[in-house]
Design a protein around this motif. Structure first.
Motif, PDB file in Angstrom:
ATOM      1  N   PHE A  53      27.516  87.542  86.442  1.00  5.85           N
ATOM      2  CA  PHE A  53      26.308  86.861  85.961  1.00  5.85           C
ATOM      3  C   PHE A  53      26.117  87.089  84.466  1.00  5.85           C
ATOM      4  N   ILE A  54      25.661  86.027  83.815  1.00  4.33           N
ATOM      5  CA  ILE A  54      25.347  86.135  82.394  1.00  4.33           C
ATOM      6  C   ILE A  54      24.079  85.316  82.149  1.00  4.33           C
ATOM      7  N   ASP A  55      23.212  85.792  81.242  1.00  5.90           N
ATOM      8  CA  ASP A  55      22.058  84.977  80.857  1.00  5.90           C
ATOM      9  C   ASP A  55      22.211  84.572  79.395  1.00  5.90           C
ATOM     10  N   VAL A  83      29.222  80.818  87.975  1.00  2.92           N
ATOM     11  CA  VAL A  83      27.892  80.876  87.361  1.00  2.92           C
ATOM     12  C   VAL A  83      28.006  81.118  85.855  1.00  2.92           C
ATOM     13  N   LYS A  86      29.142  78.033  84.174  1.00  6.19           N
ATOM     14  CA  LYS A  86      28.073  77.030  84.102  1.00  6.19           C
ATOM     15  C   LYS A  86      27.169  77.257  82.887  1.00  6.19           C
ATOM     16  N   VAL A  87      26.860  78.508  82.586  1.00  3.31           N
ATOM     17  CA  VAL A  87      26.033  78.804  81.407  1.00  3.31           C
ATOM     18  C   VAL A  87      26.741  78.342  80.135  1.00  3.31           C
ATOM     19  N   LEU A  90      26.590  74.310  80.220  1.00  2.00           N
ATOM     20  CA  LEU A  90      25.266  73.721  79.943  1.00  2.00           C
ATOM     21  C   LEU A  90      24.878  73.863  78.473  1.00  2.00           C
TER      22      LEU A  90
ATOM     23  N   GLY B  43      23.475  80.035  92.181  1.00  2.00           N
ATOM     24  CA  GLY B  43      23.754  80.337  90.778  1.00  2.00           C
ATOM     25  C   GLY B  43      22.710  79.744  89.853  1.00  2.00           C
ATOM     26  N   ASP B  44      22.351  78.470  90.096  1.00  2.00           N
ATOM     27  CA  ASP B  44      21.353  77.796  89.255  1.00  2.00           C
ATOM     28  C   ASP B  44      20.013  78.520  89.310  1.00  2.00           C
ATOM     29  N   LYS B  46      19.441  81.625  90.049  1.00  2.00           N
ATOM     30  CA  LYS B  46      19.512  82.934  89.390  1.00  2.00           C
ATOM     31  C   LYS B  46      19.431  82.796  87.861  1.00  2.00           C
ATOM     32  N   ILE B  47      20.101  81.789  87.326  1.00  3.80           N
ATOM     33  CA  ILE B  47      20.069  81.583  85.869  1.00  3.80           C
ATOM     34  C   ILE B  47      18.636  81.275  85.414  1.00  3.80           C
ATOM     35  N   LEU B 124      17.814  73.218  85.088  1.00  2.00           N
ATOM     36  CA  LEU B 124      18.167  73.703  86.420  1.00  2.00           C
ATOM     37  C   LEU B 124      17.050  73.566  87.444  1.00  2.00           C
TER      38      LEU B 124
END
Lengths: 112, 149
Positions: A53-55, A83, A86-87, A90, B43-44, B46-47, B124
């Motif tokens: 996970f990454i934000d 995930v 995806k970051v 986007l 995943g969406d 969580k982001i 999202l």
């Protein structure tokens, strides 16, 4: 934030031993990357296959790590979980970094 | 909020600090999966959840004494509702930002290192609601759970 590094020729592989790169560890990650990349390697491959996970703060820290390398060195990313990928997609950072499904894929591709 | 939600709601509250938020987000994500959040949306969710909670920690409680972040998640038929409340400062203009993403720029040194949070939340979610009530921020994120296939 645990990072380990191995260098072969002009390529340095840095492995992230954490399940996330987020706001809580972004600053530490950036500092540890600065220390790890004080080398002569022209190409750095960041293996993030353990990162699930990454934000946006973690993304920012990876971008900052790329800037720290200066203009004539490159930072590629390998082993992106869906995930994480995806970051990058986007935010369009997938157009800035070369993203490889695995470390093997990254290493079998040249530095150009 | 619970009336149409067959799978019930789950609640979690944690201190508004980065380390607590990090583990809180991981806990919420795991518990949502246990409660039946479809894998294709996990995943969406969580982001967006992480970005919204990080905003509370970094902005609502900046320059004021941090208190708690309270998160309530309700899995309804085709929708996940997430309510995030805090007692920090209100959103500027009392509305969520438009979330226009940072420009990528043309050189490495120009690359943005932030400014993607609200953009990601808006990308999202299906809908965002915000209100300031009794000294609290109440941000509701609605996610569409229908399988796109």
């Amino acid at each position: 934030m645990a990072l380990t590094s191995t260098t072969t020729g002009s390529t340095q592989v840095i492995t992230v031993h954490a399940d996330r790169i987020d706001a809580a560890m972004a600053i530490q990650f950036k500092e540890d990357m600065r220390t790890q990349t004080e080398t002569d390697a022209s190409r750095v491959v960041l293996d993030i296959s353990l990162v699930e996970f990454i934000d946006s703060s973690g993304l920012g820290a990876i971008v900052a790590s790329m800037k720290q390398l200066g203009g004539d060195r490159v930072l590629d990313l390998a082993g992106l979980h869906p995930v994480v990928e995806k970051v990058f997609r986007l935010t369009r950072m997938d157009t800035v970094f070369r993203l490889f499904p695995s470390l093997d894929d990254a290493l079998s591709t040249g530095a150009d | 909020m619970t009336r149409f939600c067959d799978n019930g709601c789950l609640e979690l509250s944690f201190p508004a600090a980065e380390a607590d938020a990090s583990s809180g987000i991981a806990t919420l994500s795991a518990r949502l999966t246990e409660h039946g959040l479809p894998q294709h949306r996990a995943g969406d969710v969580k982001i967006a959840l992480a970005e919204a909670i990080n905003n509370v920690v970094e902005h609502a409680y900046s320059d004021v004494a941090p208190a708690a972040v309270q998160v309530t998640c309700c899995l309804c038929k085709d929708t996940l509702k997430v309510l995030i409340s805090d007692t920090g400062k209100p959103l500027p203009g009392l509305q969520p930002p438009d979330g226009i993403p940072s420009e990528i720029g043309s050189t490495i040194q120009d690359l943005p290192e932030g400014g993607f949070g609200w953009f990601l939340i808006r990308e999202l979610t299906r809908e965002i609601r915000y209100r300031r009530r009794r000294g609290q921020n109440e941000l509701t994120l609605l996610f569409d759970l229908r399988d796109p296939g």
